[in-house]
Design a protein around this motif. Structure first.
Motif, PDB file in Angstrom:
ATOM      1  N   ALA A  38     -12.149  45.903 -28.082  1.00 21.54           N
ATOM      2  CA  ALA A  38     -11.191  45.074 -28.392  1.00 21.54           C
ATOM      3  C   ALA A  38     -11.221  44.455 -30.027  1.00 21.54           C
ATOM      4  O   ALA A  38     -10.707  44.060 -30.546  1.00 21.54           O
ATOM      5  CB  ALA A  38     -10.886  44.141 -26.814  1.00 21.54           C
ATOM      6  N   ALA A  39     -12.612  43.452 -29.431  1.00 22.93           N
ATOM      7  CA  ALA A  39     -12.917  42.933 -31.005  1.00 22.93           C
ATOM      8  C   ALA A  39     -12.272  44.107 -32.198  1.00 22.93           C
ATOM      9  O   ALA A  39     -12.274  43.513 -33.207  1.00 22.93           O
ATOM     10  CB  ALA A  39     -14.583  42.653 -30.832  1.00 22.93           C
ATOM     11  N   LEU A  40     -13.257  44.772 -32.642  1.00 21.79           N
ATOM     12  CA  LEU A  40     -13.682  46.261 -33.464  1.00 21.79           C
ATOM     13  C   LEU A  40     -11.938  46.434 -33.424  1.00 21.79           C
ATOM     14  O   LEU A  40     -11.687  46.464 -35.151  1.00 21.79           O
ATOM     15  CB  LEU A  40     -14.713  46.639 -33.253  1.00 21.79           C
ATOM     16  CG  LEU A  40     -13.827  47.907 -33.567  1.00 21.79           C
ATOM     17  CD1 LEU A  40     -15.302  47.676 -35.524  1.00 21.79           C
ATOM     18  CD2 LEU A  40     -14.969  49.675 -33.673  1.00 21.79           C
ATOM     19  N   VAL A  63      -8.559  36.681 -26.890  1.00 20.90           N
ATOM     20  CA  VAL A  63      -8.005  38.572 -27.040  1.00 20.90           C
ATOM     21  C   VAL A  63      -8.809  39.720 -26.703  1.00 20.90           C
ATOM     22  O   VAL A  63      -8.548  40.955 -25.857  1.00 20.90           O
ATOM     23  CB  VAL A  63      -6.903  38.972 -28.054  1.00 20.90           C
ATOM     24  CG1 VAL A  63      -5.987  40.052 -27.425  1.00 20.90           C
ATOM     25  CG2 VAL A  63      -5.953  37.446 -27.802  1.00 20.90           C
ATOM     26  N   ALA A  64      -9.608  40.129 -27.699  1.00 21.10           N
ATOM     27  CA  ALA A  64     -11.066  40.743 -26.836  1.00 21.10           C
ATOM     28  C   ALA A  64     -11.498  40.949 -25.860  1.00 21.10           C
ATOM     29  O   ALA A  64     -12.110  41.689 -24.952  1.00 21.10           O
ATOM     30  CB  ALA A  64     -12.106  41.089 -28.102  1.00 21.10           C
ATOM     31  N   LEU A  65     -12.226  39.088 -24.896  1.00 15.94           N
ATOM     32  CA  LEU A  65     -12.473  38.560 -24.227  1.00 15.94           C
ATOM     33  C   LEU A  65     -11.590  39.629 -23.282  1.00 15.94           C
ATOM     34  O   LEU A  65     -11.965  39.618 -21.490  1.00 15.94           O
ATOM     35  CB  LEU A  65     -12.984  38.029 -24.547  1.00 15.94           C
ATOM     36  CG  LEU A  65     -14.425  37.537 -25.170  1.00 15.94           C
ATOM     37  CD1 LEU A  65     -14.598  35.992 -24.674  1.00 15.94           C
ATOM     38  CD2 LEU A  65     -15.456  38.122 -24.004  1.00 15.94           C
ATOM     39  N   LEU A  66     -10.454  38.878 -22.796  1.00 11.20           N
ATOM     40  CA  LEU A  66      -9.201  39.209 -21.630  1.00 11.20           C
ATOM     41  C   LEU A  66      -9.392  40.283 -21.105  1.00 11.20           C
ATOM     42  O   LEU A  66      -9.361  40.645 -20.252  1.00 11.20           O
ATOM     43  CB  LEU A  66      -7.794  38.357 -22.130  1.00 11.20           C
ATOM     44  CG  LEU A  66      -7.472  36.657 -22.764  1.00 11.20           C
ATOM     45  CD1 LEU A  66      -6.497  37.155 -22.934  1.00 11.20           C
ATOM     46  CD2 LEU A  66      -7.717  36.032 -21.201  1.00 11.20           C
ATOM     47  N   PRO A  67      -8.727  41.265 -22.119  1.00 10.10           N
ATOM     48  CA  PRO A  67      -9.058  42.336 -21.414  1.00 10.10           C
ATOM     49  C   PRO A  67     -10.343  42.783 -20.733  1.00 10.10           C
ATOM     50  O   PRO A  67     -10.580  44.049 -19.446  1.00 10.10           O
ATOM     51  CB  PRO A  67      -8.808  43.880 -22.438  1.00 10.10           C
ATOM     52  CG  PRO A  67      -9.188  43.532 -24.110  1.00 10.10           C
ATOM     53  CD  PRO A  67      -9.016  41.746 -23.215  1.00 10.10           C
ATOM     54  N   MET A  75      -3.771  42.177 -19.224  1.00 12.88           N
ATOM     55  CA  MET A  75      -4.105  41.833 -20.158  1.00 12.88           C
ATOM     56  C   MET A  75      -5.042  42.775 -21.860  1.00 12.88           C
ATOM     57  O   MET A  75      -4.690  42.723 -22.916  1.00 12.88           O
ATOM     58  CB  MET A  75      -5.461  41.204 -20.003  1.00 12.88           C
ATOM     59  CG  MET A  75      -4.912  39.899 -19.374  1.00 12.88           C
ATOM     60  SD  MET A  75      -4.534  38.790 -20.754  1.00 12.88           S
ATOM     61  CE  MET A  75      -2.720  37.452 -19.627  1.00 12.88           C
ATOM     62  N   VAL A  76      -4.850  44.553 -21.287  1.00 10.80           N
ATOM     63  CA  VAL A  76      -4.958  45.112 -21.701  1.00 10.80           C
ATOM     64  C   VAL A  76      -4.483  45.883 -23.003  1.00 10.80           C
ATOM     65  O   VAL A  76      -4.161  45.807 -23.754  1.00 10.80           O
ATOM     66  CB  VAL A  76      -5.200  46.307 -21.157  1.00 10.80           C
ATOM     67  CG1 VAL A  76      -6.273  47.477 -21.859  1.00 10.80           C
ATOM     68  CG2 VAL A  76      -7.111  46.420 -19.976  1.00 10.80           C
ATOM     69  N   GLY A  77      -3.405  45.824 -21.994  1.00 11.17           N
ATOM     70  CA  GLY A  77      -2.003  46.529 -22.337  1.00 11.17           C
ATOM     71  C   GLY A  77      -1.831  44.824 -24.401  1.00 11.17           C
ATOM     72  O   GLY A  77      -0.931  45.064 -25.244  1.00 11.17           O
ATOM     73  N   LEU A  78      -1.162  43.750 -23.216  1.00  9.15           N
ATOM     74  CA  LEU A  78      -1.045  42.376 -24.405  1.00  9.15           C
ATOM     75  C   LEU A  78      -2.182  42.257 -25.867  1.00  9.15           C
ATOM     76  O   LEU A  78      -1.685  42.674 -26.632  1.00  9.15           O
ATOM     77  CB  LEU A  78      -1.983  41.097 -23.938  1.00  9.15           C
ATOM     78  CG  LEU A  78      -1.390  40.175 -24.426  1.00  9.15           C
ATOM     79  CD1 LEU A  78      -0.489  39.376 -25.065  1.00  9.15           C
ATOM     80  CD2 LEU A  78      -2.398  38.691 -23.891  1.00  9.15           C
ATOM     81  N   ALA A  79      -3.537  43.118 -25.402  1.00 11.80           N
ATOM     82  CA  ALA A  79      -4.433  43.602 -26.419  1.00 11.80           C
ATOM     83  C   ALA A  79      -4.124  44.552 -27.161  1.00 11.80           C
ATOM     84  O   ALA A  79      -4.275  44.041 -28.924  1.00 11.80           O
ATOM     85  CB  ALA A  79      -6.319  43.450 -26.027  1.00 11.80           C
TER      86      ALA A  79
END
Length: 189
Positions: A38-40, A63-67, A75-79
């Motif tokens: 997610a961070a990448l 935002v990368a840590l939320l999923p 949260m996955v969809g948000l990211a």
């Protein structure tokens, strides 16, 4: 009402302590993979002007840590939505050129984030996971990504050769090819 709130919070704190004590390495490794991909994705999606300042790094990190923390929720969809938004900002506001390599890398990172989140959603914190399960999961996901990238690059080459009214036909062939590929993958599963 205050007593009920206090009991609820005490129950949540107790649950977090219990999860921390019972957490196994496999599910934590999957969640770490979610956070890394997610961070990448954030770094690949947003323009460099946004990711170079401290506020951008903090927002991308959160935002990368939320999923990774909540793989079962939205949260996955948000990211993923944040990455798509960042790609659009970079393209339209910061005039970043459309680069096929960057686009394939972003789609790979997003797919692996989503795939690992699906795995983490069904793994309890205390599950003992064989390394073969994780390697097999990542190999299947990597195979899907590789085939998708190859098909995309071939179709892009066809589109560059055939420009004009035939572009619509090439686009439709691409949609049919993607559908056929999805059908083949689903059939084998």
């Amino acid at each position: 009402m205050i007593e009920e709130l206090r009991e609820y919070l005490a129950g949540r704190v107790g649950r977090v302590k219990d999860m921390r004590e019972r957490a196994a390495a496999g599910p934590l490794l999957v969640r770490l993979g979610i956070a890394v991909f997610a961070a990448l994705s954030m770094v690949l999606a947003f323009p460099h002007q946004v990711t170079r300042n401290l506020a951008g790094i903090v927002v991308a990190g959160v935002v990368a840590l939320l999923p990774a923390a909540f793989p079962r929720g939205r949260m996955v969809g948000l990211a993923i939505f944040a990455c798509a938004f960042g790609w659009l900002i970079g393209t339209f506001v910061y005039d970043q050129p459309l680069n096929v390599t960057r686009l394939i890398a972003l789609s790979t990172a997003l797919y692996l984030t989503h795939s690992l989140a699906a795995l983490a959603a069904v793994l309890p914190y205390d599950a003992v996971v064989s390394p073969g399960v994780l390697v097999g999961w990542l190999l299947r996901a990597g195979g899907i990504v590789a085939v998708s990238a190859i098909v995309s690059v071939v179709l892009l080459a066809v589109v560059k050769v055939v420009v004009g009214p035939v572009f619509l036909v090439a686009s439709l062939v691409g949609v049919v090819a993607a559908g056929a590929l999805a059908w083949l993958i689903a059939r084998r599963a």
